[in-house]
Write a protein that holds these residues in place. Structure first.
Motif, PDB file in Angstrom:
ATOM      1  N   LEU A   8       0.830  -1.212   0.000  1.00 33.23           N
ATOM      2  CA  LEU A   8       0.000   0.000   0.000  1.00 33.23           C
ATOM      3  C   LEU A   8       0.862   1.260   0.000  1.00 33.23           C
ATOM      4  CD1 LEU A   8      -2.817  -1.047   2.510  1.00 33.23           C
ATOM      5  CD2 LEU A   8      -2.971  -0.860   0.013  1.00 33.23           C
ATOM      6  N   LYS A   9       2.018   1.232   0.687  1.00 35.15           N
ATOM      7  CA  LYS A   9       2.882   2.415   0.709  1.00 35.15           C
ATOM      8  C   LYS A   9       3.426   2.742  -0.676  1.00 35.15           C
ATOM      9  CE  LYS A   9       4.408   2.106   5.524  1.00 35.15           C
ATOM     10  NZ  LYS A   9       5.567   1.921   6.426  1.00 35.15           N
ATOM     11  N   ARG A  10       3.590   1.723  -1.512  1.00 33.87           N
ATOM     12  CA  ARG A  10       4.153   1.962  -2.860  1.00 33.87           C
ATOM     13  C   ARG A  10       3.103   2.452  -3.861  1.00 33.87           C
ATOM     14  NH1 ARG A  10       6.592  -3.096  -1.683  1.00 33.87           N
ATOM     15  NH2 ARG A  10       5.106  -4.132  -3.103  1.00 33.87           N
ATOM     16  N   GLN A  11       1.826   2.441  -3.499  1.00 30.29           N
ATOM     17  CA  GLN A  11       0.770   2.796  -4.444  1.00 30.29           C
ATOM     18  C   GLN A  11       0.470   4.293  -4.394  1.00 30.29           C
ATOM     19  OE1 GLN A  11      -0.135   0.379  -6.524  1.00 30.29           O
ATOM     20  NE2 GLN A  11       1.304  -0.888  -5.308  1.00 30.29           N
ATOM     21  N   HIS A  12      -0.123   4.784  -5.517  1.00 28.15           N
ATOM     22  CA  HIS A  12      -0.571   6.182  -5.577  1.00 28.15           C
ATOM     23  C   HIS A  12      -1.842   6.361  -4.775  1.00 28.15           C
ATOM     24  CE1 HIS A  12       2.426   7.265  -8.597  1.00 28.15           C
ATOM     25  NE2 HIS A  12       2.098   6.161  -9.282  1.00 28.15           N
ATOM     26  N   LEU A  13      -2.164   7.624  -4.505  1.00 28.35           N
ATOM     27  CA  LEU A  13      -3.368   7.912  -3.729  1.00 28.35           C
ATOM     28  C   LEU A  13      -4.616   7.412  -4.444  1.00 28.35           C
ATOM     29  CD1 LEU A  13      -2.674  11.494  -2.313  1.00 28.35           C
ATOM     30  CD2 LEU A  13      -2.769   9.344  -1.067  1.00 28.35           C
ATOM     31  N   SER A  14      -4.667   7.554  -5.781  1.00 26.97           N
ATOM     32  CA  SER A  14      -5.841   7.096  -6.530  1.00 26.97           C
ATOM     33  C   SER A  14      -6.041   5.592  -6.360  1.00 26.97           C
ATOM     34  CB  SER A  14      -5.673   7.438  -8.019  1.00 26.97           C
ATOM     35  OG  SER A  14      -4.492   6.831  -8.546  1.00 26.97           O
ATOM     36  N   GLY A 211     -12.446   7.984 -11.576  1.00 25.34           N
ATOM     37  CA  GLY A 211     -12.689   9.254 -10.895  1.00 25.34           C
ATOM     38  C   GLY A 211     -11.526   9.663 -10.006  1.00 25.34           C
ATOM     39  N   ALA A 212     -10.907   8.674  -9.302  1.00 22.55           N
ATOM     40  CA  ALA A 212      -9.787   8.990  -8.412  1.00 22.55           C
ATOM     41  C   ALA A 212      -8.596   9.513  -9.195  1.00 22.55           C
ATOM     42  CB  ALA A 212      -9.407   7.749  -7.609  1.00 22.55           C
ATOM     43  N   ARG A 213      -8.315   8.891 -10.363  1.00 23.39           N
ATOM     44  CA  ARG A 213      -7.190   9.374 -11.170  1.00 23.39           C
ATOM     45  C   ARG A 213      -7.432  10.803 -11.654  1.00 23.39           C
ATOM     46  NH1 ARG A 213      -5.478   4.182 -14.974  1.00 23.39           N
ATOM     47  NH2 ARG A 213      -4.556   2.934 -13.265  1.00 23.39           N
ATOM     48  N   LYS A 214      -8.667  11.074 -12.065  1.00 24.64           N
ATOM     49  CA  LYS A 214      -8.977  12.430 -12.512  1.00 24.64           C
ATOM     50  C   LYS A 214      -8.927  13.399 -11.344  1.00 24.64           C
ATOM     51  CE  LYS A 214     -12.371  15.054 -15.204  1.00 24.64           C
ATOM     52  NZ  LYS A 214     -13.650  15.009 -15.939  1.00 24.64           N
ATOM     53  N   LEU A 215      -9.379  12.942 -10.175  1.00 27.90           N
ATOM     54  CA  LEU A 215      -9.408  13.805  -9.006  1.00 27.90           C
ATOM     55  C   LEU A 215      -8.002  14.128  -8.499  1.00 27.90           C
ATOM     56  CD1 LEU A 215     -11.045  15.209  -6.743  1.00 27.90           C
ATOM     57  CD2 LEU A 215     -11.037  13.033  -5.519  1.00 27.90           C
ATOM     58  N   PHE A 216      -7.103  13.128  -8.520  1.00 26.42           N
ATOM     59  CA  PHE A 216      -5.768  13.322  -7.950  1.00 26.42           C
ATOM     60  C   PHE A 216      -4.729  13.737  -8.987  1.00 26.42           C
ATOM     61  CE2 PHE A 216      -7.643  10.384  -4.803  1.00 26.42           C
ATOM     62  CZ  PHE A 216      -7.430  11.154  -3.668  1.00 26.42           C
ATOM     63  N   PRO A 218      -4.328  16.765 -10.470  1.00 25.43           N
ATOM     64  CA  PRO A 218      -3.688  18.031 -10.055  1.00 25.43           C
ATOM     65  C   PRO A 218      -2.737  17.819  -8.867  1.00 25.43           C
ATOM     66  CG  PRO A 218      -6.041  18.358 -10.403  1.00 25.43           C
ATOM     67  CD  PRO A 218      -5.813  16.887 -10.458  1.00 25.43           C
ATOM     68  N   LEU A 219      -3.077  16.891  -7.989  1.00 30.72           N
ATOM     69  CA  LEU A 219      -2.209  16.649  -6.840  1.00 30.72           C
ATOM     70  C   LEU A 219      -0.877  16.033  -7.282  1.00 30.72           C
ATOM     71  CD1 LEU A 219      -2.096  16.869  -3.785  1.00 30.72           C
ATOM     72  CD2 LEU A 219      -3.035  14.553  -3.635  1.00 30.72           C
ATOM     73  N   GLU A 220      -0.934  15.155  -8.287  1.00 28.63           N
ATOM     74  CA  GLU A 220       0.306  14.589  -8.817  1.00 28.63           C
ATOM     75  C   GLU A 220       1.140  15.665  -9.486  1.00 28.63           C
ATOM     76  OE1 GLU A 220      -0.830  11.432 -11.358  1.00 28.63           O
ATOM     77  OE2 GLU A 220      -1.480  10.091  -9.734  1.00 28.63           O
ATOM     78  N   THR A 221       0.453  16.603 -10.194  1.00 29.82           N
ATOM     79  CA  THR A 221       1.189  17.734 -10.799  1.00 29.82           C
ATOM     80  C   THR A 221       1.871  18.560  -9.725  1.00 29.82           C
ATOM     81  OG1 THR A 221      -0.415  17.774 -12.614  1.00 29.82           O
ATOM     82  CG2 THR A 221       0.942  19.740 -12.275  1.00 29.82           C
ATOM     83  N   ALA A 222       1.141  18.831  -8.623  1.00 28.77           N
ATOM     84  CA  ALA A 222       1.722  19.610  -7.521  1.00 28.77           C
ATOM     85  C   ALA A 222       2.892  18.864  -6.897  1.00 28.77           C
ATOM     86  CB  ALA A 222       0.649  19.895  -6.463  1.00 28.77           C
TER      87      ALA A 222
END
Length: 571
Positions: A8-14, A211-216, A218-222
């Motif tokens: 789980l630690k290696r995965q993205h937030l989405s 939806g999670a990928r689209k939602l996060f 901008p966060l990945e860009t940041a």
């Protein structure tokens, strides 16, 4: 569990949000599936119990057609006049009317049943197994409802007691319906619900992932922007600063971070310049050059540092100069202190040696006085013993004088006795003479008596001579006793004189012993005082030696300090 956490630690937030949503859906589906199955099982059990009650009423109706009174006659169970043993028509009729199974027991033995063995024969003659059914129906005469297994098949079972006219339990009426018929629908509906839940969970997971990928995004860009800023790329463009949500807040915070990083970069350049100039001045200072001031003007933030450095350098230059002057004065004073300390140490050592000799001499005097006091005490003891001996001698002399006086008195008495014996001898001679005269007169007849008279006269004469000789010896003895008594009295007088002289010697020796003890005490006190003075003098000598060593060490330290101070250039 550790491997799952690492995954789980290696995965993205989405991915984490999707997994969390899928997990929640799976949990919800499991709860829904279990709850639905429990409700369906309860409903199936309720339907089975209702069906069971209906079948039991029909079974009683079929039996009552044969008769209303039940009895046990020999080895046969009767309903009215109809035997129920092997009356399979009745149980088959029950099955035709309502379905299910039916059995009639005589006691605990099956006597009529529509339950068939695997080989097609009826299960007659077998007995009811021991357990709660047998205890309730045969033991207590009560009905029993529940699930049971007959020949490997689950049944909803009902057992009612068959009682005779007296109320005694003589048999059992059993009806059962297959539980599988009711639970089969439950299993089918449960699998359909589970399949529907899996499909819904898969669709929801796909939609959630998208939806999670689209939602996060901008966060990945940041996050990427933060990584570039962390690497020192202060020219990175920051987007989404106009968004009103949390992403916009993060973007505006990154903008502030970038401006702070630009300001920090400028401050770092100024700091490097200041550090380089300060390092150069400190290098001159480390080489002993106290004139290396910083004349270059620093940025406003570091100007106070330059001013403080120049002030500290100026103060250090003045202090080192004053230290050089002071070391010269301290060097001369410490040399004089060292010389004086060494002279005092020598004098103190000489005084300590003299005190030690005096202490040794007084110790010998003290030992001599104590020996004299001990000898005087022993002499007093011997004088006491001599006085006691003289007193004993006087007592013996007194006893001897008394004995001699008694002997003298005895001699006087003996003289009287001798005088009496002399008189008796004289009278005896007179009587012998008279007897001789009378014997002469008697002639021949008195011749023998005359001989005796002569013998008696001779014996009396011998007695007179012995008495005179004894008196003469007694007189000599009395004279000797008187002379011995005088000698004893003179000896007693001499003993009395000796006792007086010994008493005077005793008094003189006692005074000498007291004087010696007092002198020994005084000398001991003087010795202790001189010993304490000797210890104090030795301690003083040690302290003076330490002071001398400290003065020499101070001189060496001052020389080193002067050498180190001369290494600085102050002008």
């Amino acid at each position: 569990m550790t491997a799952i956490r690492a995954f789980l630690k290696r995965q993205h937030l989405s991915t984490k949000v999707t997994l969390m949503t899928v997990g929640a859906l799976i949990l919800l589906s499991a709860v829904f599936f279990i709850g639905t199955r429990v409700l369906l099982v309860d409903d199936a059990r309720t339907q089975g119990e209702e069906r069971l009650d209906t079948n039991m009423r029909v079974a009683w109706s079929v039996i009552e057609w044969s008769g209303l009174n039940y009895s046990l006659r020999g080895d046969t169970l009767y309903a009215g006049e109809t035997p129920l043993n092997a009356n399979n028509a009745a149980v088959d009729r029950m099955k035709e009317l309502v379905g299910g199974t039916a059995t009639i027991f005589m006691g605990d033995q099956r006597v009529a049943t529509n339950v068939q063995n695997p080989d097609g024969t009826r299960a007659l003659g077998t007995r009811l197994a021991a357990g709660p059914v047998k205890d309730a129906v045969l033991g207590k005469g009560e009905s029993y409802r529940g699930e049971t297994e007959i020949l490997g098949t689950r049944y909803f079972a009902a057992y009612d007691p068959i009682k005779d006219a007296n109320g005694k339990v003589i048999g059992i009426l059993f009806v059962g319906v297959s539980a599988e018929d009711f639970y089969r629908n439950v299993d089918s509906l449960g699998w359909h619900i589970l399949l529907l839940a899996v499909v819904v969970t898969a669709i929801a997971a796909a939609l959630c992932m998208r939806g999670a990928r689209k939602l996060f995004a901008p966060l990945e860009t940041a996050s990427a922007t933060m990584m570039r800023l962390a690497k020192g790329d202060n020219g990175t463009e920051i987007v989404d600063t106009e968004r009103p949500d949390e992403i916009g807040g993060i973007a505006r915070a990154l903008l502030v971070f970038r401006e702070a990083a630009v300001a920090k970069e400028a401050a770092d350049r100024e700091q490097r310049q200041v550090v380089e100039r300060l390092a150069e001045s400190l290098a001159h200072l480390s080489s002993g050059d106290l004139t290396a001031q910083i004349d270059q003007v620093f940025p406003e933030t570091y100007e106070a540092l330059r001013t403080n450095y120049n002030s500290a350098l100026s103060g250090l230059r003045g202090m080192i100069g004053a230290t050089g002057d002071s070391t010269s004065v301290i060097r001369g004073s410490s040399f004089e202190i060292a010389q004086a300390s060494e002279d005092l140490a020598r004098r103190t050592e000489a005084s300590a040696a003299s005190l030690e000799q005096s202490s040794a001499a007084l110790l010998e005097i003290d030992n001599g006085l104590r020996s004299g006091a001990t000898a005087a005490t022993e002499t007093v003891t011997r004088a006491d013993e001599a006085i006691a001996t003289v007193s004993g001698g006087r007592a013996v002399a007194a006893e001897a004088g008394g004995a001699m006086r008694r002997v003298s008195d005895s001699a006087t008495n003996i003289d009287g006795v001798i005088e009496g014996l002399d008189k008796i001898a004289f009278q005896t001679r007179v009587l012998a003479m008279n007897a001789a005269v009378e014997a002469g007169r008697a002639g021949e007849a008195g011749r023998g008596f005359a001989v005796v008279a002569d013998l008696v006269s001779a014996l009396a004469k011998r007695s007179e001579e012995e008495a005179r000789s004894a008196r003469a010896q007694l007189t000599v003895t009395q004279s000797e006793i008187v002379a011995a008594l005088g000698a004893v009295e003179r000896v007693d007088g001499a003993f009395e004189g000796i006792a007086g002289d010994v008493a005077q010697v005793h008094v003189l020796l006692g005074g000498m012993a007291r004087s010696n003890r007092a002198s020994a005490t005084s000398v001991s006190e003087i010795t202790a005082a001189i010993g304490a003075m000797n210890i104090a003098t030795q301690q003083n000598a040690a302290m003076v030696e330490q002071a001398s060593a400290a003065a020499r060490g101070l001189t060496e330290e001052v020389n080193r300090l002067a050498a180190q101070a001369s290494a600085f250039r102050v002008a």
